[in-house]
Design an enzyme around this catalytic site. Structure first.
Site, mmCIF file in Angstrom:
data_model
loop_
_atom_site.group_PDB
_atom_site.id
_atom_site.type_symbol
_atom_site.label_atom_id
_atom_site.label_comp_id
_atom_site.label_asym_id
_atom_site.label_seq_id
_atom_site.Cartn_x
_atom_site.Cartn_y
_atom_site.Cartn_z
ATOM 1 N N GLU A 1 36.849 43.464 38.568
ATOM 2 C CA GLU A 1 36.214 42.258 39.115
ATOM 3 C C GLU A 1 35.380 42.665 40.318
ATOM 4 O OE1 GLU A 1 38.887 39.221 40.543
ATOM 5 O OE2 GLU A 1 39.913 38.987 38.618
ATOM 6 N N GLU B 1 36.037 29.996 46.041
ATOM 7 C CA GLU B 1 36.810 30.323 44.837
ATOM 8 C C GLU B 1 36.266 29.630 43.587
ATOM 9 O OE1 GLU B 1 39.487 32.336 44.063
ATOM 10 O OE2 GLU B 1 39.087 33.289 45.988
ATOM 11 N N GLU C 1 34.368 27.846 38.229
ATOM 12 C CA GLU C 1 35.609 27.282 37.691
ATOM 13 C C GLU C 1 36.128 26.206 38.632
ATOM 14 O OE1 GLU C 1 38.257 30.514 35.843
ATOM 15 O OE2 GLU C 1 36.727 31.682 36.865
#
Ligand SMILES: *[C@@H]1O[C@H](CO)[C@@H](O)[C@H](O)[C@H]1NC(C)=O
Ligand SMILES: *[C@@H]1O[C@H](CO)[C@@H](O)[C@H](O)[C@H]1NC(C)=O
Length: 406
Positions: free
Chosen positions: A266, A331, A322
């Protein structure tokens, strides 16, 4: 090419994309496909978007059957994940084998599943029972693959956060947290024996966010800058990600596993953040991810300063924003795409004009393609008849590819 009408151009680009796709397996980029959201497009549309950024590898956090099916016959390599909640069950080889038979085997070989990561950043949690289950779970998943004769095509690994390092600067001084060494060593030994890479989630963004006054922004965003010289190795670093990767290589070397390849499972940059999240904005996300993908696709930059001949293996985080992820605003804003499939921001290149040796000159590489003539260029396919969906997905991917340029 500029003189052609839109449709022939789309078709020629489809051809180019296909050629580039097959000719550049070495120069490749992967992308993380997380689904902690309630508004994402269908897996088939996700496949089109994965292809549109030129990714040849995708990393999932589970083994969602709809997703595994969507990637069938696409040639995209798929890494599936077994979350931390599976570890205690998976250390039982019978259960591991049952899981693989039920969740992976039905999709092979059409879906090119090449890797399973068992546990996500387990060692960072300091949870002794979770930690003690990690290696046994990895081992029994591998044993199950062996029993099913799948061990040659599917490797078993786990992901780590950069917090497993006690020292990361300068890169040559990279070292693991001393308390983790006893548990890491046997895991590394298992990985060396079975030939699986060491996966690290590395975010120069976190370093910048923690210290925006001291960390030079250009150094973390792969922009031109004077860089730094490692005083001990004398190697020159012009970006923080490479320094982080080489710190991991140094840490592995000090435990005797310097030959294990390090892959970046990631990395990414949020396009939006809270007021106290320095650097989380569209402009920086565009620079970080745009420069990162360009670099990964360019043959001139093969490896890091300490491993110049080792391919970079990078999975960008992430395909989509998301909306159900907890934590700060950043986030929920790492995606290259919004849930409606439109780019979260322009990356500054399109697949056909990305610096990529496999794209022949007749394609007009270097000549920016024009945006499609329709108003937004994005073709909504949610209402398209199902027979045409796959074909349309390819066209949509190409059109988005054009948009990414601007
Ligand atoms: C885990 O332990 C290490 C070393 O004792 C410590 O530095 C770190 O902050 C701990 N992490 C968590 C999430 O508690
Ligand atoms: C393609 O273009 C590059 C740079 O523009 C040039 O160096 C190269 O020779 C060209 N290759 C072919 C096959 O024309």
């Amino acid at each position: 090419m500029e003189d052609h009408s839109t449709f022939p151009r789309i078709f020629s680009m489809f051809f180019i994309t296909t050629v580039a796709f097959f000719a550049t397996s070495v120069l490749s980029i992967g992308i993380n496909y997380g689904q902690i959201a309630n508004n994402l497009p269908s897996p088939d549309d996700a496949v089109a978007l994965v292809k549109c950024v030129g990714a040849t590898k995708v990393k999932l956090y589970d083994a969602d059957p709809r997703v595994l099916k969507a990637f069938a016959n696409t040639g995209v390599e798929v890494m599936v994940g077994l979350g931390n909640e599976y570890l205690s069950r998976m250390k039982d080889p019978t259960k591991a084998q049952a899981w693989i038979k039920a969740n992976l085997q039905p999709y092979l070989p059409a879906t090119k599943i090449t890797s399973i990561f068992v546990g996500n950043e387990v060692l960072t949690f300091n949870d002794t029972s979770l930690t003690s289950n990690l290696l046994p779970a990895m081992q029994s998943v591998h044993t199950a693959l062996l029993n099913l004769a799948l061990d040659k095509q599917i490797t078993v690994t786990t992901t780590h956060s950069l917090a497993v390092l006690q020292t990361s600067y300068p890169p040559s001084a990279g070292a693991f947290r001393t308390d983790l060494a006893p548990c890491l060593a046997p895991i590394l030994s298992f990985q060396a024996k079975t030939g699986s890479p060491f996966l690290i989630n590395a975010y120069p963004y976190f370093a910048y966010k923690a210290n925006p006054k001291q960390v030079p922004l250009d150094f973390v965003l792969f922009q031109p800058n004077q860089g730094m010289v490692d005083p001990s190795s004398n190697l020159h670093y012009d970006n923080m990600l490479f320094a982080q990767i080489d710190a991991v290589y140094s840490a592995l070397t000090s435990l005797g596993y310097g030959k294990l390849p390090v892959h970046i499972s990631e990395t990414g940059w949020p396009s939006k953040g809270d007021e106290d999240e320095a650097g989380a904005n569209l402009e920086n996300a565009k620079k970080y991810n745009g420069n990162l993908i360009k670099m990964a696709m360019s043959s001139s930059k093969k490896g890091t300063p300490s491993r110049p001949n080792t391919d970079l293996n990078i999975y960008v985080f992430a395909l989509f924003n998301e909306n159900m992820k907890p934590g700060p605003t950043s986030e929920r804003n790492y995606g290259l795409f919004k849930p409606d499939g439109t780019p979260a921001y322009p990356l500054g290149f399109s697949l056909a004009s990305a610096p990529n040796d496999a794209v022949s000159n007749s394609t007009g590489a270097g000549t920016p393609p024009r945006p499609p003539t329709s108003s937004t260029g994005y073709l909504s396919i949610s209402s398209a008849p199902s027979l045409e969906r796959r074909w349309l997905s390819s066209v949509v991917a190409l059109m988005v590819g054009l948009i990414l340029k601007f």
